[in-house]
Design an enzyme around this catalytic site. Structure first.
Site, PDB file in Angstrom:
ATOM      1  N   LYS A  66       0.847  -1.189   0.000  1.00  0.00           N
ATOM      2  CA  LYS A  66       0.000   0.000   0.000  1.00  0.00           C
ATOM      3  C   LYS A  66       0.873   1.225   0.000  1.00  0.00           C
ATOM      4  O   LYS A  66       2.003   1.215   0.509  1.00  0.00           O
ATOM      5  CB  LYS A  66      -0.895   0.016   1.236  1.00  0.00           C
ATOM      6  CG  LYS A  66      -2.165   0.845   1.054  1.00  0.00           C
ATOM      7  CD  LYS A  66      -3.157   0.161   0.131  1.00  0.00           C
ATOM      8  CE  LYS A  66      -4.442   0.954   0.007  1.00  0.00           C
ATOM      9  NZ  LYS A  66      -5.422   0.253  -0.847  1.00  0.00           N
ATOM     10  N   ASN A 171     -16.686   6.691  -5.755  1.00  0.00           N
ATOM     11  CA  ASN A 171     -16.722   5.993  -7.043  1.00  0.00           C
ATOM     12  C   ASN A 171     -17.270   4.576  -6.921  1.00  0.00           C
ATOM     13  O   ASN A 171     -18.022   4.113  -7.780  1.00  0.00           O
ATOM     14  CB  ASN A 171     -15.326   5.954  -7.657  1.00  0.00           C
ATOM     15  CG  ASN A 171     -14.848   7.311  -8.115  1.00  0.00           C
ATOM     16  OD1 ASN A 171     -15.650   8.222  -8.314  1.00  0.00           O
ATOM     17  ND2 ASN A 171     -13.547   7.478  -8.265  1.00  0.00           N
TER      18      ASN A 171
END
Length: 335
Positions: A66, A171
């Site tokens: 990440k 989204n």
């Protein structure tokens, strides 16, 4: 874990590589506000672990990682020039890892941001020339997971008349709400951004605030914003029968999986529900190149993975989280 202060932006850029046992680590670049660097490092480390298990449980030849571009509360809104500088700095951080980490978009970044990062490193996925924005695929995988969860919680995957609370209309959450509406679900939706109310009106959904949505009497709760929403404060107030959402790290601590089970709430592990975007990107990395058809087939297979986890949890008298983690460990050990 690598932490660097960008020479252009002055902002901290961080990458955590949790595992490369099954392949290069892959995980999105999150541009987010943190009170201090310790909070940012805790977040990137926990998210990288989740990515390892997300990839392993999905059977992908990828590890977990990440990235974070850390914003401070007093600089949460960057000028276009400084935002570009921060993305270029992050690209340099990615490049310094020599391919052990592949980045993609996440909260606070976009396909356009990936294009900027790609000017500094080739280790970028989800570009327009490849698989593009992964969020529609994350939403699709979450919808499939939610239907599968309903299959086990209510005996049918049919959403007609089923009440679902979607919290977070970014989204992924917005597209998930649209898919659920198309499937006949009755929706309660919430977001801190009041402009999202227009979507609620278009879908005929009930608009409310995130706390009210979290504790609404519904069939399914779908957390699709930030993590930690299932905690010691919220769990006693839940009035749902099942939880299946796209948010990462929904449990404030792993031990809460037992508390959910004791309350008769079926929780679909978040790193299974939200794997669609990663599965889609993995298709981009295949030797034959990207194919929408293969992506669709592979993302929909998340339902089979979730069935395997629910069946395993039931047969071994454990929780879905522990069954999912065990499946991930088996696949990591095999690698």
């Amino acid at each position: 874990m690598l932490v660097r202060r960008g020479r252009r932006s002055g902002l901290f850029t961080m990458v955590a590589v949790h595992s490369t046992a099954r392949g290069p680590s892959l995980g999105g670049c999150r541009m987010w506000t943190y009170d201090d660097s310790r909070a940012a490092m805790r977040d990137v480390l926990r998210l990288s672990r989740a990515m390892t298990f997300k990839a392993a449980v999905a059977g992908l030849p990828l590890g977990g990682g990440k990235g974070v571009i850390m914003l401070r509360p007093d600089e949460a809104v960057l000028t276009p020039e400084r935002r570009e500088a921060a993305l270029l700095d992050f690209g340099d951080t990615v490049e310094s890892l020599g391919g052990d980490y592949l980045t993609a978009e996440d909260v606070g970044t976009s396909e356009e941001a990936m294009e900027t990062i790609a000017t500094r490193t080739k280790h970028v996925t989800g570009l327009a020339a490849g698989s593009g924005d992964p969020s529609p695929w994350t939403a699709l995988g979450c919808e499939v997971s939610l239907r599968t969860t309903c299959e086990y919680a209510f005996g049918t995957s049919d959403l007609s008349g089923r009440t679902v609370a979607v919290i977070g209309l970014g989204n992924v959450g917005a597209r998930l709400a649209e898919l659920l509406h198309e499937g006949g679900a009755e929706l309660i939706v919430a977001d801190v951004d009041q402009s999202k109310r227009e979507l609620a009106e278009r879908l005929g959904a009930t608009w409310t605030d995130p706390h009210t949505a979290m504790t609404a009497e519904v069939d399914v709760l779908a957390p699709c914003a930030l993590g930690g929403v299932l905690n010691d404060d919220t769990l006693p107030a839940l009035r749902c029968k099942a939880i299946a959402g796209a948010a990462n790290n929904q449990l404030a601590s792993d031990e809460l999986d037992t508390a959910l089970a004791e309350r008769g709430i079926l929780w679909a592990p978040d790193f299974v529900c939200n794997a669609g975007g990663l599965i889609n990107i993995a298709v981009e990395l295949e030797p034959d190149g990207y194919s929408t058809e293969r992506a669709d087939t592979n993302v929909r297979a998340v339902g089979d993975t979730l069935r395997q986890i629910f069946d395993s949890a039931a047969s071994s008298n454990t929780t879905p989280l522990r069954a999912a983690l065990e499946l991930g460990r088996e696949r990591l050990s095999a690698a």
